[in-house]
Motif scaffolding. Structure first.
Motif, PDB file in Angstrom:
ATOM      1  N   GLU A 109       0.827  -1.210   0.000  1.00  0.00           N
ATOM      2  CA  GLU A 109       0.000   0.000   0.000  1.00  0.00           C
ATOM      3  C   GLU A 109       0.859   1.257   0.000  1.00  0.00           C
ATOM      4  O   GLU A 109       0.528   2.245  -0.670  1.00  0.00           O
ATOM      5  CB  GLU A 109      -0.939  -0.005   1.209  1.00  0.00           C
ATOM      6  CG  GLU A 109      -2.032  -1.063   1.126  1.00  0.00           C
ATOM      7  CD  GLU A 109      -2.988  -0.984   2.295  1.00  0.00           C
ATOM      8  OE1 GLU A 109      -2.741  -0.171   3.214  1.00  0.00           O
ATOM      9  OE2 GLU A 109      -3.982  -1.733   2.292  1.00  0.00           O
ATOM     10  N   GLN A 110       1.940   1.230   0.745  1.00  0.00           N
ATOM     11  CA  GLN A 110       2.839   2.387   0.763  1.00  0.00           C
ATOM     12  C   GLN A 110       3.445   2.627  -0.616  1.00  0.00           C
ATOM     13  O   GLN A 110       3.551   3.767  -1.072  1.00  0.00           O
ATOM     14  CB  GLN A 110       3.947   2.171   1.796  1.00  0.00           C
ATOM     15  CG  GLN A 110       3.474   2.235   3.240  1.00  0.00           C
ATOM     16  CD  GLN A 110       4.560   1.817   4.215  1.00  0.00           C
ATOM     17  OE1 GLN A 110       5.302   0.858   3.969  1.00  0.00           O
ATOM     18  NE2 GLN A 110       4.667   2.538   5.329  1.00  0.00           N
ATOM     19  N   MET A 111       3.828   1.554  -1.284  1.00  0.00           N
ATOM     20  CA  MET A 111       4.429   1.698  -2.604  1.00  0.00           C
ATOM     21  C   MET A 111       3.406   2.105  -3.659  1.00  0.00           C
ATOM     22  O   MET A 111       3.739   2.811  -4.617  1.00  0.00           O
ATOM     23  CB  MET A 111       5.118   0.402  -3.017  1.00  0.00           C
ATOM     24  CG  MET A 111       6.460   0.186  -2.333  1.00  0.00           C
ATOM     25  SD  MET A 111       7.564   1.621  -2.476  1.00  0.00           S
ATOM     26  CE  MET A 111       7.696   1.797  -4.249  1.00  0.00           C
ATOM     27  N   GLN A 112       2.170   1.682  -3.492  1.00  0.00           N
ATOM     28  CA  GLN A 112       1.119   2.134  -4.403  1.00  0.00           C
ATOM     29  C   GLN A 112       0.997   3.655  -4.362  1.00  0.00           C
ATOM     30  O   GLN A 112       0.931   4.320  -5.403  1.00  0.00           O
ATOM     31  CB  GLN A 112      -0.216   1.495  -4.027  1.00  0.00           C
ATOM     32  CG  GLN A 112      -0.466   0.127  -4.631  1.00  0.00           C
ATOM     33  CD  GLN A 112      -1.878  -0.339  -4.379  1.00  0.00           C
ATOM     34  OE1 GLN A 112      -2.408  -0.212  -3.277  1.00  0.00           O
ATOM     35  NE2 GLN A 112      -2.508  -0.890  -5.401  1.00  0.00           N
ATOM     36  N   ALA A 113       0.952   4.203  -3.152  1.00  0.00           N
ATOM     37  CA  ALA A 113       0.821   5.655  -2.991  1.00  0.00           C
ATOM     38  C   ALA A 113       2.054   6.379  -3.519  1.00  0.00           C
ATOM     39  O   ALA A 113       1.948   7.404  -4.210  1.00  0.00           O
ATOM     40  CB  ALA A 113       0.590   5.999  -1.525  1.00  0.00           C
ATOM     41  N   TYR A 114       3.232   5.830  -3.208  1.00  0.00           N
ATOM     42  CA  TYR A 114       4.475   6.462  -3.655  1.00  0.00           C
ATOM     43  C   TYR A 114       4.572   6.441  -5.179  1.00  0.00           C
ATOM     44  O   TYR A 114       4.950   7.442  -5.811  1.00  0.00           O
ATOM     45  CB  TYR A 114       5.672   5.738  -3.043  1.00  0.00           C
ATOM     46  CG  TYR A 114       7.003   6.251  -3.535  1.00  0.00           C
ATOM     47  CD1 TYR A 114       7.525   7.451  -3.062  1.00  0.00           C
ATOM     48  CD2 TYR A 114       7.740   5.540  -4.483  1.00  0.00           C
ATOM     49  CE1 TYR A 114       8.740   7.934  -3.521  1.00  0.00           C
ATOM     50  CE2 TYR A 114       8.951   6.012  -4.951  1.00  0.00           C
ATOM     51  CZ  TYR A 114       9.449   7.205  -4.463  1.00  0.00           C
ATOM     52  OH  TYR A 114      10.648   7.679  -4.930  1.00  0.00           O
ATOM     53  N   ALA A 115       4.231   5.308  -5.783  1.00  0.00           N
ATOM     54  CA  ALA A 115       4.308   5.180  -7.238  1.00  0.00           C
ATOM     55  C   ALA A 115       3.337   6.139  -7.920  1.00  0.00           C
ATOM     56  O   ALA A 115       3.652   6.723  -8.966  1.00  0.00           O
ATOM     57  CB  ALA A 115       4.006   3.742  -7.655  1.00  0.00           C
ATOM     58  N   ARG A 116       2.162   6.329  -7.323  1.00  0.00           N
ATOM     59  CA  ARG A 116       1.172   7.261  -7.893  1.00  0.00           C
ATOM     60  C   ARG A 116       1.695   8.693  -7.841  1.00  0.00           C
ATOM     61  O   ARG A 116       1.593   9.450  -8.816  1.00  0.00           O
ATOM     62  CB  ARG A 116      -0.144   7.142  -7.128  1.00  0.00           C
ATOM     63  CG  ARG A 116      -1.293   8.007  -7.680  1.00  0.00           C
ATOM     64  CD  ARG A 116      -1.628   7.620  -9.103  1.00  0.00           C
ATOM     65  NE  ARG A 116      -2.854   8.169  -9.613  1.00  0.00           N
ATOM     66  CZ  ARG A 116      -3.074   9.443  -9.924  1.00  0.00           C
ATOM     67  NH1 ARG A 116      -2.134  10.332  -9.741  1.00  0.00           N
ATOM     68  NH2 ARG A 116      -4.232   9.823 -10.419  1.00  0.00           N
ATOM     69  N   ASP A 117       2.268   9.082  -6.709  1.00  0.00           N
ATOM     70  CA  ASP A 117       2.822  10.435  -6.584  1.00  0.00           C
ATOM     71  C   ASP A 117       3.968  10.646  -7.568  1.00  0.00           C
ATOM     72  O   ASP A 117       4.087  11.706  -8.188  1.00  0.00           O
ATOM     73  CB  ASP A 117       3.321  10.675  -5.154  1.00  0.00           C
ATOM     74  CG  ASP A 117       2.190  10.777  -4.149  1.00  0.00           C
ATOM     75  OD1 ASP A 117       1.037  10.983  -4.576  1.00  0.00           O
ATOM     76  OD2 ASP A 117       2.458  10.641  -2.941  1.00  0.00           O
ATOM     77  N   LEU A 118       4.801   9.636  -7.710  1.00  0.00           N
ATOM     78  CA  LEU A 118       5.933   9.725  -8.630  1.00  0.00           C
ATOM     79  C   LEU A 118       5.445   9.863 -10.069  1.00  0.00           C
ATOM     80  O   LEU A 118       6.008  10.634 -10.861  1.00  0.00           O
ATOM     81  CB  LEU A 118       6.816   8.487  -8.485  1.00  0.00           C
ATOM     82  CG  LEU A 118       8.159   8.507  -9.223  1.00  0.00           C
ATOM     83  CD1 LEU A 118       9.055   9.609  -8.679  1.00  0.00           C
ATOM     84  CD2 LEU A 118       8.852   7.151  -9.086  1.00  0.00           C
ATOM     85  N   LEU A 119       4.392   9.139 -10.406  1.00  0.00           N
ATOM     86  CA  LEU A 119       3.848   9.195 -11.760  1.00  0.00           C
ATOM     87  C   LEU A 119       3.317  10.588 -12.079  1.00  0.00           C
ATOM     88  O   LEU A 119       3.543  11.113 -13.174  1.00  0.00           O
ATOM     89  CB  LEU A 119       2.731   8.160 -11.919  1.00  0.00           C
ATOM     90  CG  LEU A 119       2.062   8.091 -13.297  1.00  0.00           C
ATOM     91  CD1 LEU A 119       3.063   7.671 -14.368  1.00  0.00           C
ATOM     92  CD2 LEU A 119       0.872   7.127 -13.268  1.00  0.00           C
TER      93      LEU A 119
END
Length: 255
Positions: A70-80
Motif C-alpha cells: 500500500e505504501q508503494m502504491q501511494a508512492y508510485a502514484r505520486d511519482l507518476l
C-alpha cells in the motif's frame, strides 16, 4: 514549409517545419502510450506478486526501511504525477525551442532559402539567447519578436506552478500561487461526444475541461486528467506550429 541553415560552414541543412512537428507529435504519442501502459500496470499489479519480487533476491539494501504494498502504491502514484507534469513541461519547452529556431531562420533570411553568413549568425545568436530563457520569457519573446500568441499559455504557466508545488511544497497550493479569483486554473483539452452522428458515427468536439486548485488544496489529478495533460500539450504544440507556418507565409509574401 522549409528554411535552410548552414551551421558548420558546409552545405546548407534544410529545416522542415512539417517534419519537426511530426517528430514532436510522434514523441508525444510515445509519452501518452507509456502513461497508459503504466496506468494499466498499476491497476493489474497484485500484492502477492509485489511481495514475490521483493523477496526474490533474498536480500534488501535496507530491510528495516522496506515499504509494503500500500505504501508503494501511494508512492508510485505520486511519482507518476510528478513525472507526467515534468515531462509535459519539458515537451512544451522543446516545442517552443524548435519553433523558435525555425522562426529565427525565417526572420534572419527574410524567408529566403539562401542563407548568408550574417543571416546564419543572427539566427544562431537569437536561438542561443532563447534556449536558456525561462518559460514566461519564452512566451514574451515569441509574442514580441514574431507576433505569436500561444494558445494555453496560462495553463502551461500554471503547470509550472504545479510542478513547483509537487516538488517543493508537498503538493500544497500556497496563497501566492493563485490569481485574483483565488484560483490556480489549468485548461485541459478533452473530447465531448456530440449527439448528432455523421453516417452513423458519433462525432467528437474538442472542449476545455477546467481544473481548478485553491490555496491550501492538495494537488491531485485523476488518471484521465493526467492523460489530458498530454493531450493539452499536443493541442498547444499544434497551435504553435501552425502559427509558425503562418508567420513564415506572411514574411514570404511580404518579401
Amino acid at each position: 514549409m522549409t528554411a535552410e541553415s548552414n551551421p558548420n560552414g558546409g552545405q546548407p541543412q534544410q529545416v522542415n517545419l512539417q517534419q519537426i512537428a511530426q517528430q514532436f507529435m510522434s514523441g508525444l504519442q510515445r509519452h501518452f502510450d507509456m502513461l497508459a501502459f503504466n496506468l494499466a500496470s498499476r491497476e493489474a499489479v497484485q500484492e502477492e506478486t509485489y511481495n514475490q519480487h521483493v523477496n526474490a533476491p533474498r536480500i534488501m539494501p535496507a530491510a528495516p526501511r522496506h515499504q509494503n504494498f500500500e505504501q508503494m502504491q501511494a508512492y508510485a502514484r505520486d511519482l507518476l504525477v510528478r513525472q507526467v507534469i515534468g515531462d509535459s513541461l519539458n515537451l512544451t519547452v522543446t516545442a517552443m525551442n524548435n519553433a523558435h529556431f525555425f522562426l529565427a531562420l525565417v526572420k534572419a533570411t527574410n524567408a529566403n532559402k539562401d542563407v548568408t553568413p550574417d543571416a546564419q549568425k543572427a539566427a544562431q545568436e537569437s536561438q542561443q539567447a532563447f534556449i536558456p530563457a525561462q518559460l514566461d520569457e519564452k512566451f514574451n519573446r515569441l509574442e514580441k519578436d514574431y507576433g505569436i500568441m500561444c494558445e494555453l499559455e496560462d495553463s502551461i504557466t500554471s503547470l509550472g506552478f504545479v510542478m513547483q508545488i509537487l516538488m517543493q511544497q508537498n503538493g500544497v497550493v500556497k496563497a501566492e500561487q493563485v490569481d485574483e479569483q483565488g484560483e490556480l486554473a489549468i485548461e485541459l483539452k478533452s473530447v465531448e461526444i456530440q449527439e448528432a452522428a455523421v453516417e452513423g458515427q458519433p462525432q467528437g468536439k474538442l472542449v476545455d475541461l477546467r481544473k481548478v486548485f485553491r490555496a491550501e488544496d492538495i494537488v491531485f489529478f485523476s488518471d484521465v486528467e493526467l492523460q489530458l495533460v498530454l493531450v493539452s500539450v499536443a493541442s498547444f504544440a499544434d497551435s504553435l506550429f501552425k502559427s509558425v507556418a503562418e508567420y513564415a507565409r506572411s514574411v514570404q509574401e511580404g518579401a
